[in-house]
Write a protein that holds these residues in place. Sequence first.
Motif, short mmCIF file in Angstrom:
data_model
loop_
_atom_site.label_atom_id
_atom_site.label_comp_id
_atom_site.label_asym_id
_atom_site.label_seq_id
_atom_site.Cartn_x
_atom_site.Cartn_y
_atom_site.Cartn_z
N LEU B 385 0.85 -1.21 0.00
CA LEU B 385 0.00 0.00 0.00
C LEU B 385 0.87 1.25 0.00
O LEU B 385 0.62 2.20 -0.75
N ASN B 386 1.93 1.23 0.82
CA ASN B 386 2.83 2.38 0.85
C ASN B 386 3.47 2.59 -0.52
O ASN B 386 3.59 3.71 -1.00
N ALA B 387 3.88 1.49 -1.14
CA ALA B 387 4.54 1.59 -2.45
C ALA B 387 3.57 2.18 -3.46
O ALA B 387 3.92 3.07 -4.23
N ILE B 414 10.57 -3.38 -3.63
CA ILE B 414 11.23 -2.23 -4.24
C ILE B 414 10.21 -1.45 -5.06
O ILE B 414 9.48 -2.04 -5.87
N ASP B 415 10.12 -0.16 -4.83
CA ASP B 415 9.22 0.64 -5.66
C ASP B 415 10.00 1.75 -6.34
O ASP B 415 11.12 2.07 -5.95
N THR B 416 9.40 2.30 -7.39
CA THR B 416 10.06 3.39 -8.10
C THR B 416 9.33 4.69 -7.78
O THR B 416 9.16 5.57 -8.61
N TYR B 433 3.44 8.27 12.70
CA TYR B 433 4.25 9.18 11.88
C TYR B 433 3.81 9.02 10.43
O TYR B 433 3.90 7.93 9.85
N THR B 434 3.32 10.07 9.87
CA THR B 434 2.89 10.01 8.48
C THR B 434 3.20 11.32 7.79
O THR B 434 3.24 12.37 8.43
N THR B 435 3.45 11.25 6.48
CA THR B 435 3.63 12.49 5.72
C THR B 435 2.42 12.70 4.83
O THR B 435 2.35 13.61 4.05
N LYS B 436 1.48 11.77 4.97
CA LYS B 436 0.28 11.87 4.14
C LYS B 436 -0.73 12.79 4.82
O LYS B 436 -0.72 12.91 6.05
N GLY B 437 -1.57 13.40 4.02
CA GLY B 437 -2.51 14.39 4.54
C GLY B 437 -3.48 13.81 5.54
O GLY B 437 -3.60 12.59 5.68
N GLY B 441 -3.62 9.01 5.81
CA GLY B 441 -2.78 7.98 6.43
C GLY B 441 -2.80 8.15 7.93
O GLY B 441 -2.87 9.27 8.44
N THR B 442 -2.76 7.02 8.64
CA THR B 442 -2.73 7.12 10.11
C THR B 442 -1.30 7.02 10.62
O THR B 442 -1.03 7.28 11.78
N GLY B 443 -0.39 6.60 9.76
CA GLY B 443 1.00 6.43 10.20
C GLY B 443 1.20 5.19 11.03
O GLY B 443 2.17 5.07 11.75
N LEU B 444 0.26 4.25 10.89
CA LEU B 444 0.40 3.02 11.67
C LEU B 444 0.93 1.86 10.85
O LEU B 444 1.45 0.89 11.38
N GLY B 445 0.83 2.00 9.52
CA GLY B 445 1.19 0.89 8.63
C GLY B 445 2.55 0.30 8.96
O GLY B 445 2.68 -0.89 9.26
N LEU B 446 3.58 1.14 8.91
CA LEU B 446 4.94 0.62 9.09
C LEU B 446 5.22 0.19 10.52
O LEU B 446 5.99 -0.72 10.75
N SER B 447 4.57 0.85 11.49
CA SER B 447 4.85 0.42 12.86
C SER B 447 4.23 -0.94 13.13
O SER B 447 4.80 -1.76 13.84
N1 ATP Z 1 7.42 3.09 -0.19
C1 ATP Z 1 7.45 4.32 0.32
N2 ATP Z 1 7.83 5.37 -0.45
C2 ATP Z 1 7.85 6.61 0.06
N3 ATP Z 1 7.52 6.93 1.33
C3 ATP Z 1 7.12 5.94 2.14
C4 ATP Z 1 7.09 4.60 1.69
N4 ATP Z 1 6.68 3.82 2.71
C5 ATP Z 1 6.49 4.65 3.76
N5 ATP Z 1 6.76 5.92 3.42
C6 ATP Z 1 6.69 7.09 4.32
O1 ATP Z 1 6.60 6.63 5.65
C7 ATP Z 1 5.47 7.20 6.29
C8 ATP Z 1 4.91 6.25 7.28
O2 ATP Z 1 4.34 5.12 6.62
P1 ATP Z 1 3.21 4.29 7.32
O3 ATP Z 1 2.83 3.17 6.42
O4 ATP Z 1 3.67 3.96 8.69
O5 ATP Z 1 2.04 5.32 7.45
P2 ATP Z 1 1.10 5.89 6.30
O6 ATP Z 1 1.26 5.10 5.06
O7 ATP Z 1 1.36 7.34 6.23
O8 ATP Z 1 -0.31 5.64 6.92
P3 ATP Z 1 -1.14 4.26 6.95
O9 ATP Z 1 -0.20 3.18 6.50
O10 ATP Z 1 -1.54 4.09 8.36
O11 ATP Z 1 -2.26 4.45 6.02
C9 ATP Z 1 4.54 7.56 5.16
O12 ATP Z 1 3.72 8.64 5.52
C10 ATP Z 1 5.50 7.95 4.05
O13 ATP Z 1 5.92 9.28 4.19
#
Ligand code: ATP
Lengths: 133, 496
Positions: B385-387, B414-416, B433-437, B441-447
Motif C-alpha cells: 500500500l505504501n509503495a 522495491i518501488d520506483t 508518523y505520516t507524511t500523508k494528509g 494515512g494514520t501512520g500506523l502501517g509501518l509500525s
Molecule cells: N514506499 C514508500 N515510499 C515513500 N515513502 C514511504 C514509503 N513507505 C512509507 N513511506 C513514508 O513513511 C510514512 C509512514 O508510513 P506508514 O505506512 O507507517 O504510514 P502511512 O502510510 O502514512 O499511513 P497508513 O499506513 O496508516 O495508512 C509515510 O507517511 C511515508 O511518508
Amino acid sequence: METTERKTTILLLDDEPIVCKRLKPYLEKNGYEVETFTDSSKAMGRIEERDFDIVITDLKMEGIDGMTFLTRVKEKSPSTQVIVITGFATMETAKQSFQKGVFDFVAKPFKLSEIHEIVRRAEKKLRQEAASM
Amino acid sequence: MQNFCAGSSVTGDGMARTIRAKILAITVVSLLFTCMVSLIYVWQIMNLSRMLFNAQRFEDLLNDILEVRRYEKNFLLYGDPKNLTESLVYLKDTRITIKTLAKDIDRVMGKGTYVKFANLLEKYSFIVDNSLKNKSITSEDAEKLRTYGKKLVDIANSLVSRKRKLIRKTFGHTAAVPFVFLGVFVIVATLMVQLVFQRLLKPLKVIEDTIERVGRGDFSPIPGEWSEEDEISRLIRAFNSMAHELQVNQEALIQSRKIAAIGTFTAGIAHELNNPLNNICLCADTLIEEYADELSPEVRELVFDIIQQAERAADIVKNLLDFSRTDRLVLSCLDLREVIQKTYRLVKNQIMLAGIRFEMDIPDDLPKVLGHFRSLQQIFLNLFLNAIQAIESHGSITVRAVEDSNEFIRVDVIDTGKGIKPEDLKHIFTPFYTTKGVGRGTGLGLSVTYSLVKKHGGHIEVESEIGRGSKFSVYLRRCKPELCENGERSVNSGSG
Ligand SMILES: Nc1ncnc2c1ncn2[C@@H]1O[C@H](COP(=O)(O)OP(=O)(O)OP(=O)(O)O)[C@@H](O)[C@H]1O
Ligand SMILES: [Mg+2]
C-alpha cells in the motif's frame, strides 16, 4: 412458519445496553423470541430456568465472563447454538471458544444484517439436527 | 566490528610501531650507551696511570741529561777526564731509556723527534769518547759539546712539560665523562617522558573523557586519526567500533521500547473505543434498517456518512490493536510465493488502476519461511500500500526474495516511487508518523509491520533515494523443521 412451529428463542447477553436495545427489536421483527440481559449473573439464573435455541453472548464482561457463561450453557443444553460477540483483540480467545462447541463468532463492530445472517445459519443447523434425531 | 585485528600478523616492522617496542628500543640503546661510557671511563683511567708512569720516566731522562751536563761543565772547567767516564755511564743509561721511550717521544713531540734526539746523543757521545781518548778537548769540540748538550736539555725539558700538559688535558676529559653521561641521560629521559605522555597518557585522558561521555549517552567516536599500529591506536579503534555498536543497539532498544510503551497505551484506548464505535454503527444501522422509508434522501446520506466514518474509525482501532498485540504468534513453515501471491490479490485492482507494473522474482526452490500467514500478509500488504501510494504515476513494484544467510531469507519490496527524505527515514517506523494528509494515512502501517516482523524473529531495513524510489528489506527466519509447530498451518490459512 409461525403458525406451524413455535418461534425460535434467543437469549442475548451483552453488558453494552445499546447492543441489547438495538438487537432485541430487530430480531423480534424478524420473527424471533428474544430475551436480553446486560448482567451476566442474571442471565446465568435465567438459563437455569429454561433452555434457549440460540444464545448470543459477549466475551469480555464484568463479573461472570462470556467463556464461563457459554460453558455452562453448553453443559446444560448441548443442542443450544452459541454465537459469540467479540472485540477484535479477543479473536484468539474466540478461536479457543470454537473448541467448546461455539457455532460462530462476530467481531465488533458488526452490522445488524451480519447478526441476522449468522442467526439464520444457526437456525438451519438446529433444524437439521432436529430432523436427524 | 570493523577490520580491527587484535594482535594479528605482527611482522618485524609492525613491531617497531608499538609503544612496547619503542620503550624496549630506548632502554636497550641507553643500556648500550651506559656500558660504552663506563668502558671509556675505565680506559681513560688506565690511560692516565700509564701516562703518569711515563711522565716519571721522562723526568728521569731529564735528570740523567742534566747529570751528563754537570759532568760536562766540570770537565770543561777543571779538565779532569774522570768526569767524562762518569758522563759516559749516564749517556749509556740515557740511550737505553730513550730507546724504550721511542714511541712515546714521537707521540708527544711529533714524528722524527726520537731520531733527532738519538742523533744528538750519538754526536755528543762521540765527542765525549774522543775527548776521553785524547784526555783533552779542542775548543771547537767544546763549543759543539755545549750546543748539543743544551739542545738535549731543551728537548728533554719540553718532553716533560708537554707530557704534563697532556696529562692535565686527559684529566680534564675524564672529568667531563660524567657530565656527558648526565646530558645524554637527560635527553633519554625527556624522550621517554615525551613518548609516554604523547602516546600513552594523552590518549588515555581522551579515552577517559570519552568513556564518561558514552556513560552520559553520547556515542560519538573519539576524534582524530588513529590509523597507526600501536597499542593505543588499536585500543581506540576497538573502542570506537564498540561505541558504534552500542549506539546502534541503543537506538534499536529505544525504538522497540517506545513502540512497546505506545503499544500498551494504544491497546487500552483501542479496547475502550471499540464498544462505543460498535454502538454508533448499530444505531446508525438501525436507523437505516428500520426507518429507511421515512427518511429523506438527505438524511439517509447523513446516516450513511455516519456509518462510513464509524467504520473508518473501527479500521484505525483494528490497526492499533494489530500493532499492540503482545501475544506470541504461532509460527509455521510457509511458502513465501503463496503469501505474496495472496497478498497481491488483495491489492491487484488498486495496482492495475494506478497503472503500476508488479513483478515477482521469487525462486521456485526458495526454502520455506517461518511465519504466521495472516501476519505475513499484513506485513506485505502495508508495504504494498505504501509503495502504491508513493508512486505518483506509472512505476513498478518488485518483490524479490533471496536466501540472505543460513538463517534468514530476505524479501525486498522495491518501488520506483517518490522516495523518503533522509530526515524522515528514522521516523517512519514510529506509530502515527505520516507524511500523508489528514484522513489519508494514520501512520500506523509501518509500525504494525515493524512489530509483526519483530514477532517473527526477523528485522526490517530500508533504503531510499528521493525521486528514485525505496527498498524495504524484510528478513524472515528460514524454516527449520525443529522450529515449526506442526498442524497450525491449516488453521492459519483458513482464517487468513
Ligand atoms: N514506499 C514508500 N515510499 C515513500 N515513502 C514511504 C514509503 N513507505 C512509507 N513511506 C513514508 O513513511 C510514512 C509512514 O508510513 P506508514 O505506512 O507507517 O504510514 P502511512 O502510510 O502514512 O499511513 P497508513 O499506513 O496508516 O495508512 C509515510 O507517511 C511515508 O511518508
Ligand atoms: Mg502505510
